[in-house]
Write a protein that holds these residues in place. Structure first.
Motif, PDB file in Angstrom:
ATOM      1  N   LYS A 184       0.872  -1.169   0.000  1.00  0.00           N
ATOM      2  CA  LYS A 184       0.000   0.000   0.000  1.00  0.00           C
ATOM      3  C   LYS A 184       0.910   1.220   0.000  1.00  0.00           C
ATOM      4  O   LYS A 184       1.824   1.331   0.822  1.00  0.00           O
ATOM      5  CB  LYS A 184      -0.922   0.012   1.211  1.00  0.00           C
ATOM      6  CG  LYS A 184      -1.905   1.159   1.168  1.00  0.00           C
ATOM      7  CD  LYS A 184      -2.973   1.018   2.211  1.00  0.00           C
ATOM      8  CE  LYS A 184      -3.979   2.140   2.040  1.00  0.00           C
ATOM      9  NZ  LYS A 184      -5.085   1.994   2.981  1.00  0.00           N
ATOM     10  N   GLU A 217       1.202   5.514  -0.254  1.00  0.00           N
ATOM     11  CA  GLU A 217       0.559   6.830  -0.138  1.00  0.00           C
ATOM     12  C   GLU A 217       1.637   7.886  -0.304  1.00  0.00           C
ATOM     13  O   GLU A 217       2.658   7.841   0.392  1.00  0.00           O
ATOM     14  CB  GLU A 217      -0.146   6.979   1.210  1.00  0.00           C
ATOM     15  CG  GLU A 217      -1.381   6.091   1.334  1.00  0.00           C
ATOM     16  CD  GLU A 217      -2.074   6.205   2.688  1.00  0.00           C
ATOM     17  OE1 GLU A 217      -1.637   7.022   3.533  1.00  0.00           O
ATOM     18  OE2 GLU A 217      -3.039   5.451   2.893  1.00  0.00           O
ATOM     19  N   ASN A 218       1.413   8.827  -1.217  1.00  0.00           N
ATOM     20  CA  ASN A 218       2.374   9.897  -1.510  1.00  0.00           C
ATOM     21  C   ASN A 218       3.765   9.339  -1.823  1.00  0.00           C
ATOM     22  O   ASN A 218       4.776   9.810  -1.289  1.00  0.00           O
ATOM     23  CB  ASN A 218       2.455  10.888  -0.337  1.00  0.00           C
ATOM     24  CG  ASN A 218       1.126  11.557  -0.073  1.00  0.00           C
ATOM     25  OD1 ASN A 218       0.390  11.896  -1.007  1.00  0.00           O
ATOM     26  ND2 ASN A 218       0.792  11.722   1.193  1.00  0.00           N
ATOM     27  N   ASN A 228      -4.786   2.602  -3.603  1.00  0.00           N
ATOM     28  CA  ASN A 228      -3.352   2.814  -3.347  1.00  0.00           C
ATOM     29  C   ASN A 228      -2.584   1.507  -3.150  1.00  0.00           C
ATOM     30  O   ASN A 228      -1.605   1.456  -2.411  1.00  0.00           O
ATOM     31  CB  ASN A 228      -3.126   3.736  -2.144  1.00  0.00           C
ATOM     32  CG  ASN A 228      -3.719   5.106  -2.352  1.00  0.00           C
ATOM     33  OD1 ASN A 228      -3.622   5.663  -3.441  1.00  0.00           O
ATOM     34  ND2 ASN A 228      -4.357   5.639  -1.332  1.00  0.00           N
ATOM     35  N   SER A 266      -5.318   0.112  -7.832  1.00  0.00           N
ATOM     36  CA  SER A 266      -4.625   1.396  -7.671  1.00  0.00           C
ATOM     37  C   SER A 266      -5.558   2.472  -7.088  1.00  0.00           C
ATOM     38  O   SER A 266      -5.087   3.426  -6.475  1.00  0.00           O
ATOM     39  CB  SER A 266      -4.035   1.866  -9.003  1.00  0.00           C
ATOM     40  OG  SER A 266      -5.061   2.104  -9.934  1.00  0.00           O
TER      41      SER A 266
END
Length: 166
Positions: free
Chosen positions: A4, A6-7, A43, A40
């Motif tokens: 997973k 994130e950013n 994420n 996606s």
């Protein structure tokens, strides 16, 4: 294998369908959902599997995925094994040193800068051990006496004792 993200930062690795379902209890996901492009939206990315390297004397730790050429890729960190983690396959065997009137004792593995090698410690023999070694086996002694006589053997014993005094 999945992660997973994130950013552009890994927040959970490894990641699986069970974790996704726990995070989204009101959503139904098919078993193969993580293999689809829709993953996606949550994420979740596929992590390119890299076979774990194998090298004697080292262990490899999965440090998590890293972006490599536009794909999240599994990365292995090489770490030298500690002495208590070694197996016979990790130790490069070397021949025990031979030095007259010394015992070669197994001193365990040691690191030579590239690999673990078997090491030995040379221990000097006591005068009595030196004598016993020169006397040889009982069979050798009997053969000496049979071929050269008892007086010759007695002279040999005196020579050996003079060579290795107590």
């Amino acid at each position: 294998m999945y992660a997973k993200i994130e950013n552009d930062t890994v927040v959970q690795y490894p990641y699986g369908i069970t974790r996704l379902r726990d995070e989204h209890p009101n959503t139904s996901f098919p078993v193969n959902f993580l293999d689809t492009a829709d993953a996606s939206d949550y994420n979740v990315v596929i992590v390119k599997d890299v076979p774990q390297p194998k090298k004697a004397g080292f262990k490899y730790v999965d440090t998590g995925p890293t972006m490599v050429d536009g794909a999240w890729t599994q990365v292995w960190e090489e770490q030298r094994k500690e002495l208590d983690e070694l197996t016979a396959i990790d130790i490069h065997e070397v021949e025990a040193p031979v030095q007259e009137y010394h015992w070669s004792l197994d001193a365990g593995p040691s690191w030579d800068g590239e690999k673990y090698v078997q090491s030995y410690e040379l221990i000097p023999m006591t005068p009595i051990e030196k004598r016993v070694q020169e006397y040889g086996s009982v069979g050798r002694q009997i053969e000496f006496i049979t071929e050269q006589g008892l007086e010759a053997w007695q002279a040999e014993v005196v020579r050996i004792k003079e060579k290795h005094p107590k």
